[in-house]
Design a protein around this motif. Sequence first.
Motif, PDB file in Angstrom:
ATOM      1  N   ALA A  36      40.286  28.381  47.013  1.00 52.58           N
ATOM      2  CA  ALA A  36      39.415  28.166  45.812  1.00 52.58           C
ATOM      3  C   ALA A  36      40.211  27.710  44.604  1.00 52.58           C
ATOM      4  CB  ALA A  36      38.765  29.598  45.446  1.00 52.58           C
ATOM      5  N   LEU A  37      41.004  26.741  44.791  1.00 50.76           N
ATOM      6  CA  LEU A  37      41.761  26.395  43.703  1.00 50.76           C
ATOM      7  C   LEU A  37      40.884  25.491  42.804  1.00 50.76           C
ATOM      8  CD1 LEU A  37      45.279  25.294  45.304  1.00 50.76           C
ATOM      9  CD2 LEU A  37      44.890  27.023  44.271  1.00 50.76           C
ATOM     10  N   ASP A  38      41.151  25.742  41.459  1.00 49.78           N
ATOM     11  CA  ASP A  38      40.314  24.835  40.543  1.00 49.78           C
ATOM     12  C   ASP A  38      41.336  23.590  40.330  1.00 49.78           C
ATOM     13  OD1 ASP A  38      42.528  25.411  38.709  1.00 49.78           O
ATOM     14  OD2 ASP A  38      41.149  26.820  37.473  1.00 49.78           O
ATOM     15  N   GLY A  39      40.962  22.737  39.397  1.00 50.98           N
ATOM     16  CA  GLY A  39      41.782  21.447  38.953  1.00 50.98           C
ATOM     17  C   GLY A  39      42.789  21.678  38.566  1.00 50.98           C
ATOM     18  N   SER A  40      43.527  22.778  37.847  1.00 52.67           N
ATOM     19  CA  SER A  40      44.665  23.099  37.491  1.00 52.67           C
ATOM     20  C   SER A  40      45.606  23.680  38.693  1.00 52.67           C
ATOM     21  CB  SER A  40      44.534  23.917  36.187  1.00 52.67           C
ATOM     22  OG  SER A  40      44.347  25.376  36.456  1.00 52.67           O
ATOM     23  N   GLY A  41      45.182  24.111  39.778  1.00 57.78           N
ATOM     24  CA  GLY A  41      45.792  24.773  40.723  1.00 57.78           C
ATOM     25  C   GLY A  41      45.636  26.303  40.686  1.00 57.78           C
ATOM     26  N   LYS A  42      44.863  26.869  40.116  1.00 60.92           N
ATOM     27  CA  LYS A  42      44.723  28.253  39.836  1.00 60.92           C
ATOM     28  C   LYS A  42      43.697  28.916  40.838  1.00 60.92           C
ATOM     29  CE  LYS A  42      43.811  31.993  36.776  1.00 60.92           C
ATOM     30  NZ  LYS A  42      42.780  32.493  35.957  1.00 60.92           N
ATOM     31  N   VAL A  43      43.695  29.793  41.466  1.00 58.55           N
ATOM     32  CA  VAL A  43      42.546  30.228  42.480  1.00 58.55           C
ATOM     33  C   VAL A  43      41.593  31.009  41.433  1.00 58.55           C
ATOM     34  CG1 VAL A  43      42.310  32.308  44.095  1.00 58.55           C
ATOM     35  CG2 VAL A  43      44.202  30.702  44.381  1.00 58.55           C
ATOM     36  N   VAL A  44      40.485  30.520  41.664  1.00 59.49           N
ATOM     37  CA  VAL A  44      39.066  31.161  41.121  1.00 59.49           C
ATOM     38  C   VAL A  44      38.284  31.783  41.863  1.00 59.49           C
ATOM     39  CG1 VAL A  44      39.483  29.311  39.324  1.00 59.49           C
ATOM     40  CG2 VAL A  44      37.971  28.980  41.189  1.00 59.49           C
ATOM     41  N   GLY A  45      37.776  32.969  41.202  1.00 65.52           N
ATOM     42  CA  GLY A  45      36.795  33.685  42.090  1.00 65.52           C
ATOM     43  C   GLY A  45      37.490  35.173  42.510  1.00 65.52           C
ATOM     44  N   ASN A  46      36.751  36.080  42.522  1.00 69.56           N
ATOM     45  CA  ASN A  46      37.352  37.337  42.877  1.00 69.56           C
ATOM     46  C   ASN A  46      37.018  38.114  44.010  1.00 69.56           C
ATOM     47  OD1 ASN A  46      39.178  37.612  40.431  1.00 69.56           O
ATOM     48  ND2 ASN A  46      37.369  38.327  39.330  1.00 69.56           N
ATOM     49  N   THR A  47      35.685  37.314  44.616  1.00 70.16           N
ATOM     50  CA  THR A  47      34.819  38.110  45.834  1.00 70.16           C
ATOM     51  C   THR A  47      35.114  36.626  46.696  1.00 70.16           C
ATOM     52  OG1 THR A  47      32.728  36.933  45.333  1.00 70.16           O
ATOM     53  CG2 THR A  47      33.444  39.183  44.334  1.00 70.16           C
ATOM     54  N   LEU A 116      47.409  33.557  52.979  1.00 70.25           N
ATOM     55  CA  LEU A 116      47.299  32.346  53.087  1.00 70.25           C
ATOM     56  C   LEU A 116      48.314  31.814  52.033  1.00 70.25           C
ATOM     57  CD1 LEU A 116      43.333  31.845  52.856  1.00 70.25           C
ATOM     58  CD2 LEU A 116      44.911  31.363  54.662  1.00 70.25           C
ATOM     59  N   TRP A 117      48.499  30.598  51.706  1.00 66.91           N
ATOM     60  CA  TRP A 117      49.959  30.057  50.933  1.00 66.91           C
ATOM     61  C   TRP A 117      49.523  30.715  49.541  1.00 66.91           C
ATOM     62  CZ3 TRP A 117      54.022  27.371  51.914  1.00 66.91           C
ATOM     63  CH2 TRP A 117      54.615  27.005  50.696  1.00 66.91           C
ATOM     64  N   ASP A 118      48.417  30.654  48.828  1.00 65.90           N
ATOM     65  CA  ASP A 118      48.312  31.201  47.694  1.00 65.90           C
ATOM     66  C   ASP A 118      47.796  32.590  47.945  1.00 65.90           C
ATOM     67  OD1 ASP A 118      48.381  28.756  45.804  1.00 65.90           O
ATOM     68  OD2 ASP A 118      46.796  28.160  47.092  1.00 65.90           O
ATOM     69  N   GLU A 119      48.438  33.748  47.506  1.00 70.79           N
ATOM     70  CA  GLU A 119      48.480  35.120  47.606  1.00 70.79           C
ATOM     71  C   GLU A 119      47.142  35.522  47.087  1.00 70.79           C
ATOM     72  OE1 GLU A 119      51.610  37.815  46.713  1.00 70.79           O
ATOM     73  OE2 GLU A 119      52.996  36.362  47.085  1.00 70.79           O
ATOM     74  N   GLN A 120      46.458  34.924  46.185  1.00 75.20           N
ATOM     75  CA  GLN A 120      45.064  35.381  45.702  1.00 75.20           C
ATOM     76  C   GLN A 120      44.091  34.911  46.587  1.00 75.20           C
ATOM     77  OE1 GLN A 120      47.411  33.545  44.070  1.00 75.20           O
ATOM     78  NE2 GLN A 120      48.106  35.292  42.563  1.00 75.20           N
ATOM     79  N   ALA A 121      44.302  33.905  47.478  1.00 80.54           N
ATOM     80  CA  ALA A 121      43.398  33.358  48.198  1.00 80.54           C
ATOM     81  C   ALA A 121      42.733  34.237  49.257  1.00 80.54           C
ATOM     82  CB  ALA A 121      43.716  32.051  48.879  1.00 80.54           C
ATOM     83  N   LEU A 122      41.421  34.329  49.429  1.00 80.28           N
ATOM     84  CA  LEU A 122      40.470  35.333  50.346  1.00 80.28           C
ATOM     85  C   LEU A 122      40.013  34.446  51.693  1.00 80.28           C
ATOM     86  CD1 LEU A 122      38.691  37.277  47.854  1.00 80.28           C
ATOM     87  CD2 LEU A 122      40.950  37.885  48.921  1.00 80.28           C
ATOM     88  N   VAL A 123      40.269  32.864  51.483  1.00 80.53           N
ATOM     89  CA  VAL A 123      39.462  32.270  52.726  1.00 80.53           C
ATOM     90  C   VAL A 123      40.373  30.807  52.433  1.00 80.53           C
ATOM     91  CG1 VAL A 123      37.536  31.659  51.374  1.00 80.53           C
ATOM     92  CG2 VAL A 123      37.498  31.513  53.828  1.00 80.53           C
ATOM     93  N   GLU A 124      40.333  29.920  53.450  1.00 76.36           N
ATOM     94  CA  GLU A 124      40.578  28.576  53.455  1.00 76.36           C
ATOM     95  C   GLU A 124      39.682  27.912  54.512  1.00 76.36           C
ATOM     96  OE1 GLU A 124      44.508  25.799  54.447  1.00 76.36           O
ATOM     97  OE2 GLU A 124      44.798  27.864  53.420  1.00 76.36           O
ATOM     98  N   LEU A 125      39.436  26.766  54.234  1.00 71.93           N
ATOM     99  CA  LEU A 125      38.675  25.905  55.010  1.00 71.93           C
ATOM    100  C   LEU A 125      39.332  24.416  55.281  1.00 71.93           C
ATOM    101  CD1 LEU A 125      36.452  27.414  53.354  1.00 71.93           C
ATOM    102  CD2 LEU A 125      34.808  26.168  54.525  1.00 71.93           C
ATOM    103  N   ASP A 126      39.500  23.949  56.591  1.00 69.10           N
ATOM    104  CA  ASP A 126      39.932  22.842  56.973  1.00 69.10           C
ATOM    105  C   ASP A 126      38.663  22.088  57.937  1.00 69.10           C
ATOM    106  OD1 ASP A 126      40.356  23.419  59.521  1.00 69.10           O
ATOM    107  OD2 ASP A 126      42.601  23.383  59.261  1.00 69.10           O
ATOM    108  N   GLY A 127      39.054  20.925  58.146  1.00 68.71           N
ATOM    109  CA  GLY A 127      37.861  20.106  58.864  1.00 68.71           C
ATOM    110  C   GLY A 127      38.128  18.639  59.358  1.00 68.71           C
ATOM    111  N   ILE A 128      37.151  18.120  60.011  1.00 70.91           N
ATOM    112  CA  ILE A 128      37.535  16.823  60.718  1.00 70.91           C
ATOM    113  C   ILE A 128      36.114  15.947  60.518  1.00 70.91           C
ATOM    114  CG2 ILE A 128      37.900  15.452  62.611  1.00 70.91           C
ATOM    115  CD1 ILE A 128      39.646  17.733  63.740  1.00 70.91           C
TER     116      ILE A 128
END
Length: 132
Positions: A36-47, A116-128
Amino acid sequence: MSVERINPAELAPPAGFSHAVAATGSRLVFLAGQTALDGSGKVVGNTLPQQFERALSNLLTALAAAGGAPAQLARVTVYPVDVESYRRHAPELGRIWRALAGRDYPAMAVVGAVRLWDEQALVELDGIAVLD
């Protein structure tokens, strides 16, 4: 590009994913994990739902920059740090998915992550994705 979603009657009915996806096309796009990184590289969203929406938006932005669309996703993996929370929020996460990516579900997996890499991150998605 041709994508065939395969859901055998012998398997439990899929909810929010396809059991298999057969895809033909001329270009594979491998999408890096997005949080949930914004354009400046900050995790946004608390839920979890807030972060899921941003992470999925980021994934779809990367896909669009490569010339693709959500229907061309063949595979997505979701990495929540709390699988039980993911299960509790599944109906809301499904609504977010449908609003952003539609009902052409890729083959998917949910894999719990310790962190996850960013400690505040609650979820990550990757894909093909498979593009024309």
